[in-house]
Enzyme design. Sequence first.
Site, short mmCIF file in Angstrom:
data_model
loop_
_atom_site.label_atom_id
_atom_site.label_comp_id
_atom_site.label_asym_id
_atom_site.label_seq_id
_atom_site.Cartn_x
_atom_site.Cartn_y
_atom_site.Cartn_z
N CYS A 1 3.28 26.49 53.77
CA CYS A 1 3.83 26.14 52.45
C CYS A 1 2.89 26.61 51.33
O CYS A 1 3.35 27.03 50.26
CB CYS A 1 4.03 24.63 52.32
C1 BEZ Z 1 3.11 24.63 57.21
O1 BEZ Z 1 3.56 24.68 56.07
O2 BEZ Z 1 2.16 25.30 57.54
C2 BEZ Z 1 3.72 23.74 58.23
C3 BEZ Z 1 4.33 22.55 57.85
C4 BEZ Z 1 4.87 21.73 58.81
C5 BEZ Z 1 4.81 22.09 60.15
C6 BEZ Z 1 4.22 23.30 60.52
C7 BEZ Z 1 3.67 24.13 59.54
#
Ligand code: BEZ
Length: 212
Positions: free
Chosen positions: A46
């Site tokens: 994200c």
């Molecule tokens: C991420 O944004 O890296 C992420 C968020 C939730 C689960 C796996 C990855």
Amino acid sequence: MATIRLGDKAPDFTADSSMGTINLYDYLGDSWGILFSHPADFTPVCTTELGTASKFKDEFDKRNVKMLALSVDGAASHAEWIKDINEVQNTTVNFPIIADEDKKVSYLYDMIHPNADNNLTVRSVFIIAPDKSVKLTLTYPASTGRNFYELLRVIDSLQLTANHKVATPANWEHGKDVVVSPAISTADAKEMFSKGVTEVKPYLRMTPDPTA
Ligand code: BEZ
């Protein structure tokens, strides 16, 4: 909330965000909109997505598209996370992130898919036209960051096909030849498209991008 389908009216909402209280319809005004969810604050994928999205804001602006992100944490958390995003992505997050702590908007837009995760949103994308109808939905898992070039590409297609009787073929990008709408006869298409029409098959007629 039932699944939101293409052509449905985007549900309106008022919610807290990193830039204060936001009402979706007031925020969008007469613009197009892109609403995209993030599983949670301080997550790595994200962080790259929001940094990338803020670097693409000029391109969304050029297309008259207002950006609106969502994550299921509060505004204070978003403020801290945005500092990190700006630092590590060398950018300034320049659009609001909804602070959906109570998951009201996430449920309204069916962004929580319990068989994937009970608490976090998947990576949903909704593209909303100026009349507030939903023109595109995409759903990615948490493990896959989105391709913002593809989001711009599909917006180019949506805006082109909203204004011209054409459709866009596989891997189309702005400036490449487009498909004449199947509803138009080849004779009518030849009148309509001054750049010319090539009949590959009676049902497959190509014409140069009318906006290029
Ligand atoms: C991420 O944004 O890296 C992420 C968020 C939730 C689960 C796996 C990855």
